[in-house]
Design an enzyme around this catalytic site. Structure first.
Site, PDB file in Angstrom:
ATOM      1  N   TYR A  25      49.851  51.130  42.471  1.00  0.00           N
ATOM      2  CA  TYR A  25      51.007  50.314  42.114  1.00  0.00           C
ATOM      3  C   TYR A  25      52.267  51.125  42.426  1.00  0.00           C
ATOM      4  CZ  TYR A  25      53.436  46.551  39.680  1.00  0.00           C
ATOM      5  OH  TYR A  25      54.247  45.484  39.383  1.00  0.00           O
ATOM      6  N   LYS A  80      31.730  26.668  43.612  1.00  0.00           N
ATOM      7  CA  LYS A  80      31.876  26.861  45.053  1.00  0.00           C
ATOM      8  C   LYS A  80      32.292  28.289  45.367  1.00  0.00           C
ATOM      9  CE  LYS A  80      31.761  24.417  48.900  1.00  0.00           C
ATOM     10  NZ  LYS A  80      31.156  23.120  49.159  1.00  0.00           N
TER      11      LYS A  80
END
Length: 376
Positions: A25, A80
């Site tokens: 980060y 899915k």
């Protein structure tokens, strides 16, 4: 199984100390951001974008449940995404949108697209789904794939190629009748035309499509122009007399008498789920090969055989689109997994056959390069 959802996000790098944190980060990430701002294509190398798919639905045509809305569609879209990962190693994010207007859907997905390497449209009702997909394909330079159309079509073509081979015929020798002119019916018909089917007629709830029939929307008008060279009119059952192939994608019913009227060595794909157009045991009294959409009978036509490998192959070469040739190549690879082991109860492999996804992936990637849409 479903409580709390079926998927999660996992880290691919460790964050063990302040040094790791400063790299993953701020401040280290700023160098990556600056590089991408100067050269946007670097996002494919330094973020997950190039290997993640959005699974997008508006909840208007969910399984056999119909228009149940975006919240109720989420368990299916999660599922899915799970299948993408389990069967193709593809990361996918389910996105259910609270809008159904075509313009709103297209604009929303297009605005989300920079976060993804591909868009899998799912459970959007016809005929809107055709326009949504077409417009997004024109707008975006990443694969856009409506699985209800093209996943079904790929698996049907693969199974039909093997069924024809088993019965000593080529696709060009076959006359087929398709019951259903929705998303899957249109796509199945289109891919069979592309693959060289002898003749094919399509029926909707009012009967067979033919040039000049009243009340056809633009999609059905185009289909009527390109199909039914024999000029059949009337019902599905009337057209089945002497036909070689029946493909059911409609939720309707077909009588045993109609199946019995088909040509010798007939092929019946009764794919409505959970209730096929004709019971497979009944169809088997007359047909040489029977397939369904169910897992409790042989020859299940299951989209999971196609979409994980199709997207894996497209993402691996950073394809700008999924071409018709790539879909046909996927079907040929899938049929090839069965190979010389083909029998009446084995014209399509199991979703759990570990050869499936690699075969489809390799074929799609190779065809993307051949078609000039690969960027790697």
């Amino acid at each position: 199984m479903h409580r709390g959802g079926k998927i999660e996000i996992r880290s691919t790098v460790p964050v063990r100390d302040a040094g790791d944190l400063s790299l993953a980060y701020t401040p280290g990430v700023a160098r990556v951001c600056t590089a991408i701002a100067e050269t946007p294509a670097l996002a494919s190398d330094y973020t997950w974008v190039s290997r993640v798919v959005a699974v997008v639905s508006d909840g208007t045509a969910v399984l056999g449940l119909g228009d149940i809305g975006p919240a109720a569609a989420m368990p299916v879209m999660e599922g899915k995404a799970l299948l993408f990962k389990e069967f193709g190693g593809v990361d996918a994010v389910p996105i259910c949108l609270d809008c159904t207007d075509v313009d709103d859907l297209v604009e929303t997905v297009a605005r989300l697209a920079p976060s993804f390497g591909g868009i899998n449209l799912e459970d959007i009702s016809a005929p809107r789904c055709f326009e949504v997909e077409s417009r997004l394909r024109d707008l975006l330079d990443i694969p856009v794939f409506h699985d209800d159309q093209h996943g079904t079509a790929i698996v049907v073509l693969a199974a039909l190629k093997n069924a024809a081979r088993l019965t000593g015929r080529a696709l060009g020798d076959l006359r087929a009748v398709v019951a259903g002119a929705g998303a899957s019916g249109v796509a199945v018909t289109r891919i069979l035309l592309e693959a060289g089917i002898g003749d094919i007629a399509v029926a909707d709830s009012k009967g067979l499509l033919y040039a000049g029939r009243d009340g056809l929307n633009p999609v059905k008008e185009a289909l009527a122009r390109d199909t039914n060279r024999a000029g059949h009119t009337g019902s599905t059952e009337e057209a089945l007399a002497g036909a070689d192939v029946f493909i059911g994608l409609s939720g309707s019913t077909v009588t045993e008498r109609a199946i019995a009227s088909m040509a010798a060595g007939s092929i019946v794909f009764a794919l409505s789920n959970p209730t096929p157009e004709v019971h497979p045991d009944v169809a088997a009294r007359h047909a040489a090969v029977v397939a369904t959409g169910r897992s409790d009978f042989p020859n299940q036509i299951n989209n999971v055989l196609a979409f994980p490998g199709v997207f894996r192959g497209a993402l691996d070469v950073r394809a700008a689109t999924i071409t018709e040739n790539m879909k046909v190549a996927a079907a040929e690879a899938l049929a090839g997994v069965v190979g010389d082991d083909v029998t009446a109860t084995y014209v399509i492999p199991s979703p759990f056959d570990e050869r499936v996804a690699p075969a489809v992936t390799a074929a799609v990637a190779a065809q993307a390069r051949a078609d000039g849409v690969a960027r790697l």
